[in-house]
Design an enzyme around this catalytic site. Structure first.
Site, short mmCIF file in Angstrom:
data_model
loop_
_atom_site.label_atom_id
_atom_site.label_comp_id
_atom_site.label_asym_id
_atom_site.label_seq_id
_atom_site.Cartn_x
_atom_site.Cartn_y
_atom_site.Cartn_z
N LYS A 1 -9.01 -4.03 1.64
CA LYS A 1 -8.87 -3.48 2.85
C LYS A 1 -8.52 -2.08 2.66
O LYS A 1 -9.46 -1.44 1.75
CB LYS A 1 -6.69 -4.05 2.80
CG LYS A 1 -6.31 -5.40 2.74
CD LYS A 1 -4.92 -5.93 3.07
CE LYS A 1 -4.07 -6.90 2.84
NZ LYS A 1 -3.02 -6.66 2.64
N TYR B 1 -3.20 -12.50 10.62
CA TYR B 1 -1.96 -12.14 10.24
C TYR B 1 -1.24 -12.46 10.75
O TYR B 1 0.48 -12.80 11.35
CB TYR B 1 -1.17 -10.71 9.79
CG TYR B 1 -1.89 -10.07 8.94
CD1 TYR B 1 -1.86 -11.04 7.72
CD2 TYR B 1 -2.65 -9.31 8.62
CE1 TYR B 1 -2.50 -10.88 6.05
CE2 TYR B 1 -2.27 -8.72 7.06
CZ TYR B 1 -2.67 -9.63 6.21
OH TYR B 1 -3.50 -9.19 4.99
N ASN C 1 -1.64 -3.49 -1.18
CA ASN C 1 -2.14 -4.57 -2.42
C ASN C 1 -3.56 -4.26 -2.06
O ASN C 1 -3.91 -5.20 -2.34
CB ASN C 1 -1.32 -5.42 -2.29
CG ASN C 1 -1.29 -6.08 -0.82
OD1 ASN C 1 -2.01 -5.98 -0.32
ND2 ASN C 1 -0.10 -7.08 -0.61
N HIS D 1 -6.62 -9.18 0.15
CA HIS D 1 -6.57 -10.27 0.41
C HIS D 1 -7.00 -11.20 0.29
O HIS D 1 -7.99 -12.16 0.37
CB HIS D 1 -6.41 -10.18 2.58
CG HIS D 1 -6.37 -12.18 3.59
ND1 HIS D 1 -4.89 -12.10 3.02
CD2 HIS D 1 -6.83 -12.42 3.81
CE1 HIS D 1 -4.76 -13.47 3.85
NE2 HIS D 1 -6.16 -13.45 4.11
N GLU E 1 -9.86 -18.55 8.96
CA GLU E 1 -9.74 -17.37 8.63
C GLU E 1 -11.52 -16.93 8.58
O GLU E 1 -11.78 -16.31 8.76
CB GLU E 1 -8.77 -16.57 7.13
CG GLU E 1 -7.27 -16.49 7.28
CD GLU E 1 -7.43 -16.42 6.12
OE1 GLU E 1 -5.76 -15.72 6.17
OE2 GLU E 1 -7.43 -16.25 5.34
P1 ADP Z 1 -0.20 -12.57 0.58
O1 ADP Z 1 -1.54 -11.26 1.27
O2 ADP Z 1 -0.52 -12.03 -1.16
O3 ADP Z 1 -1.24 -13.68 1.24
P2 ADP Z 1 1.82 -12.88 2.48
O4 ADP Z 1 0.71 -13.04 3.42
O5 ADP Z 1 3.15 -12.96 2.10
O6 ADP Z 1 1.14 -12.27 0.88
O7 ADP Z 1 1.61 -11.18 3.27
C1 ADP Z 1 0.19 -10.18 4.30
C2 ADP Z 1 0.35 -9.01 3.46
O8 ADP Z 1 1.62 -8.41 4.43
C3 ADP Z 1 0.59 -8.19 2.28
O9 ADP Z 1 -0.38 -8.45 1.27
C4 ADP Z 1 1.66 -7.32 2.50
O10 ADP Z 1 0.38 -6.45 2.43
C5 ADP Z 1 2.13 -7.36 3.05
N1 ADP Z 1 3.26 -7.48 2.99
C6 ADP Z 1 4.18 -8.78 2.41
N2 ADP Z 1 5.01 -8.46 2.43
C7 ADP Z 1 5.46 -7.16 2.80
C8 ADP Z 1 7.14 -6.86 2.74
N3 ADP Z 1 8.32 -7.41 2.26
N4 ADP Z 1 6.98 -5.11 3.35
C9 ADP Z 1 5.25 -4.51 3.68
N5 ADP Z 1 4.19 -5.28 3.64
C10 ADP Z 1 4.53 -6.32 2.83
#
Ligand code: ADP
Length: 169
Positions: A29, A69, A132, A135, A146
């Protein structure tokens, strides 16, 4: 998961294992790119033994981020997340190997870096859930969707690595 013919993997690998070879979509990201973590992240997948079969750098549009997303569109953070993903360059990749979808998620760590174990990418390198750095597809079906969203078929490269005979028995 895309199954590859044994020929792609080389003669040292049995067809049984070739059938288990799958592909996943991984993206660094904008925060990972800006923080200079491209090589660190690629290195972790490469050293594990996974094979890079597609890579490009691009700044997604917000519309594209919203497609990526789409399953999170009801979540309160959706708009900010899509703004963020489209805020700068992203490194989009496809990695291949046995169990790469599920194990790729293990290498990445839990969604919130607060819960990511040390030794994982997010555990070692990130602090906030909204920053974080990486992805990874959450399952084989998502991986297919994807990969199709981010890459044209001709951008995926089929090739063998000599190391495969040392990685797979
Ligand atoms: P992952 O990336 O681990 O598969 P998700 O698909 O649940 O997780 O969420 C996608 C992305 O959305 C996450 O990687 C994170 O960057 C963001 N995200 C998830 N939960 C939150 C939250 N509570 N607040 C802000 N950003 C979030």
């Amino acid at each position: 998961a895309a199954a590859l013919p044994a020929a792609v993997l080389g003669s040292a690998v049995s067809t049984v294992h070739a059938a288990e070879i799958e592909r996943t979509f991984i993206a660094i990201k904008p925060d990972g790119v800006q923080r200079g973590l491209i090589s660190e992240i690629i290195s972790r997948f490469e050293r594990k033994g996974y094979k890079l079969v597609a890579i490009k750098i691009l700044t997604p549009t917000k519309e594209f981020a919203m497609l990526h997303y789409d399953d999170l569109k009801e979540r309160p953070f959706f708009n900010g997340l899509c703004d963020f993903l489209s805020s700068g360059p992203v490194v989009a990749m496809v990695w291949e190997g046995q169990g790469v979808v599920k194990y790729g998620r293990k290498l990445i760590g839990a969604t919130s870096p607060h819960n990511s174990e040390p030794g994982t990418i997010r555990g070692d390198l990130a602090i906030s859930v909204g920053r974080n750095i990486i992805h990874g597809s959450d399952g084989p079906e998502t991986a297919k969707n994807e990969i199709n969203l981010w890459f044209k078929p001709e951008e995926l490269v089929d090739y063998g690595l000599d190391s495969e005979k040392w990685l797979y028995e």
